[in-house]
Design an enzyme around this catalytic site. Structure first.
Site, mmCIF file in Angstrom:
data_model
loop_
_atom_site.group_PDB
_atom_site.id
_atom_site.type_symbol
_atom_site.label_atom_id
_atom_site.label_comp_id
_atom_site.label_asym_id
_atom_site.label_seq_id
_atom_site.Cartn_x
_atom_site.Cartn_y
_atom_site.Cartn_z
ATOM 1 N N HIS A 157 0.840 -1.224 0.000
ATOM 2 C CA HIS A 157 0.000 0.000 0.000
ATOM 3 C C HIS A 157 0.866 1.261 0.000
ATOM 4 O O HIS A 157 0.435 2.309 0.471
ATOM 5 C CB HIS A 157 -0.955 0.051 1.201
ATOM 6 C CG HIS A 157 -1.737 -1.212 1.406
ATOM 7 N ND1 HIS A 157 -2.991 -1.409 0.870
ATOM 8 C CD2 HIS A 157 -1.427 -2.355 2.065
ATOM 9 C CE1 HIS A 157 -3.427 -2.619 1.208
ATOM 10 N NE2 HIS A 157 -2.488 -3.212 1.929
ATOM 11 N N SER A 278 14.851 21.769 -15.878
ATOM 12 C CA SER A 278 13.666 22.590 -16.086
ATOM 13 C C SER A 278 14.085 23.873 -16.790
ATOM 14 O O SER A 278 15.160 24.408 -16.523
ATOM 15 C CB SER A 278 13.043 22.918 -14.731
ATOM 16 O OG SER A 278 12.254 24.084 -14.826
ATOM 17 N N LYS A 284 16.238 22.188 -10.672
ATOM 18 C CA LYS A 284 15.552 20.911 -10.899
ATOM 19 C C LYS A 284 16.325 19.896 -11.718
ATOM 20 O O LYS A 284 17.061 20.238 -12.625
ATOM 21 C CB LYS A 284 14.190 21.158 -11.570
ATOM 22 C CG LYS A 284 13.235 21.851 -10.606
ATOM 23 C CD LYS A 284 11.821 21.575 -10.920
ATOM 24 C CE LYS A 284 11.484 20.132 -10.643
ATOM 25 N NZ LYS A 284 10.097 19.844 -10.995
ATOM 26 N N GLU A 291 9.662 8.704 -16.565
ATOM 27 C CA GLU A 291 8.295 9.194 -16.812
ATOM 28 C C GLU A 291 7.836 8.832 -18.219
ATOM 29 O O GLU A 291 6.696 8.411 -18.435
ATOM 30 C CB GLU A 291 8.238 10.718 -16.642
ATOM 31 C CG GLU A 291 8.260 11.147 -15.189
ATOM 32 C CD GLU A 291 8.300 12.664 -15.044
ATOM 33 O OE1 GLU A 291 7.589 13.190 -14.199
ATOM 34 O OE2 GLU A 291 9.046 13.328 -15.800
#
Ligand code: ARG
Length: 462
Positions: A157, A278, A284, A291
């Protein structure tokens, strides 16, 4: 506007919108080498069966070789009016080899030809995918070997559950990709069937030798039913099924790397070479590779659904709808291969933050099950033990401590059977190494799993 090999009965020229609409050349031109190889084998068979003369066969084969070189050198002209790769090659053969080119299509149809080309393409690609996946498995096993001993919290979980070895977690992916390889191997059995010689749907009156064609092309067997030969695309659907499952595995791996590389987890640093920045926030480092792997999974699942939907109501045998098979098939092949390549490159460069992972495995009562098991060992029924440990957790939370930080006195208040020997059992290492049940996370088990995997690689390479 081209002359069509099939326009004998047509009084009107094809509308240019229809030419554009029905053309598949932009996609099936990738099949040219298979189409030519198939035609060469077909010519040889026609020649040895006496359906064409040996000289005719030789002229055709030579012409086909010339066309192959033209395409490879980018000297071949493609034209929507010629619909697909099969008609392009045949039309060019007429120019290159002369009138004898009109004999190439004896005892065959484009329906068999496209089925053949697609099978040859998918067979080669499936072998390449299997090879790529085995390479990925090796990288995973090497990573598991390198980090043997590194501990982390295992989750259910997405809540910390029990400590495990990072290598055990990595070897779970090895298992997943091993099943994928098995599935692709299984696909090969159904792909490796030679459909040529169906002659559209019913078989032919010419004395062809389909076994010979199959042998020339390296197929394991010939198709047994001429209607099924041209109507069957199950092998593409099976491949897409295996590809969708495999991508789902990549997606889960991608998801974990995204989570683990966040500041919230900070378990892993992605290599700079496999991350992006970024355009606005200078600090970043984004996990775009995992992804995109996760995102591309959606496309491959879509390819599977597209193919099932294309086929679901088609009457036997061939229908033009089936021309739509190549786009999802090739998209899935390309996407899967791209993911295999980039993930295989990225994994060895991951930097695991062992202190953070260990700290996360040492906090949050991941040893509660072990305390309960200890009580059971001392004769307490499991349900009662579960309740007592629940109280211990609640007590520890109230006092800002972990279970292993409670004193023996405090623990004795929870259950009188607890002794000094409990403390050793509550350490991360002991918890891991006592999980010796088959398939458990004990270091000895994980090491054995890694050894077995490596032996398997070595055996297959012999
Ligand atoms: N381009 C077609 C395809 O990809 C080849 C077969 C066409 N056959 C036909 N009878 N129109 O499926």
């Amino acid at each position: 506007m081209s002359e069509k090999p099939w326009d004998g009965r047509f009084a009107e020229k094809t509308d240019c919108r229809v030419e554009k609409f029905t053309s598949s050349i932009d996609i099936d031109r990738r099949l040219y080498a298979y189409d030519i190889e198939g035609s060469i084998a077909h010519c040889r068979m026609l020649g040895s069966a006496g359906i064409i003369t040996p000289e005719e066969a030789a002229t055709l084969i030579q012409g086909l070789g010339t066309i192959k070189r033209e395409i490879e050198r980018g000297q071949f002209e493609f034209d929507d009016g010629l619909e697909d790769i099969h008609m392009h090659i045949e039309a060019r053969l007429l120019q290159v080899a002369g009138k004898v080119a009109q004999k190439l299509h004896t005892a065959r149809s484009r329906n068999d030809q496209v089925a053949l080309d697609v099978r040859m393409y998918l067979k080669a690609q499936t072998h390449a995918v299997i090879k790529g996946l085995v390479g990925l498995e090796k990288v995973i096993v090497a990573l598991a070997r390198k980090h043997l001993g590194l501990v982390m919290p295992g989750y259910t979980h997405l809540q910390r559950a029990q400590p495990v070895l990072l290598s055990h977690h990595l070897m779970a992916y090895y298992e997943m990709f091993t099943r994928d390889v098995e599935r692709f191997r299984e696909c090969l059995k159904r792909i490796d069937v030679m459909p040529l010689g169906t002659a559209a749907l019913a078989g032919t009156t010419y004395p062809i030798d389909r076994e010979q064609t199959a042998e020339l092309l390296g197929f394991a067997k010939v198709s047994t039913n001429s209607i099924d030969s041209v109507a069957d695309r199950d092998f593409i659907i099976e491949f897409l099924g295996a590809a969708a499952i495999c991508m789902m595995h990549f997606s889960r791996l991608g998801e974990e790397l995204i989570l683990w590389s966040s500041s919230e987890f900070a378990f892993v640093d992605l290599p700079d070479a496999f991350a992006t920045g970024s355009s606005i926030m200078p600090q970043k480092k984004n996990p775009d590779v995992p992804e995109l792997v996760r995102g591309k999974t959606g496309r491959v699942v879509g390819d599977l659904v597209a193919m099932l939907t294309i086929m679901k109501s088609l009457p036997l045998a061939y229908d033009r709808d089936m021309q739509e098979d190549k786009q999802p098939m090739m998209d899935a092949v390309d996407t899967l291969q791209a993911c295999i390549e980039v993930v295989t490159g990225m994994l060895p460069c991951l930097k695991f933050n062992s202190d953070t992972m260990r700290a996360a495995a040492s906090k949050g009562f991941l040893n509660a099950t072990d305390l309960a098991d200890y009580l059971v060992m001392k004769g307490v029924p499991f349900r009662e033990a579960h309740g007592s440990v629940g109280q211990a957790v609640s007590y520890a939370l109230d006092h800002g401590k972990e279970l292993q930080e409670l004193t023996l006195e405090e623990l004795k208040k929870i259950s009188g059977v607890i002794d000094e020997d409990i403390f050793d059992l509550l350490t991360v290492e002991t918890m891991i190494d006592r999980r010796k049940s088959a398939g458990g996370t004990a270091t000895a088990n994980v090491k054995a799993a890694i050894d077995a995997a490596e032996e398997g690689f070595a055996r297959r390479e012999e």
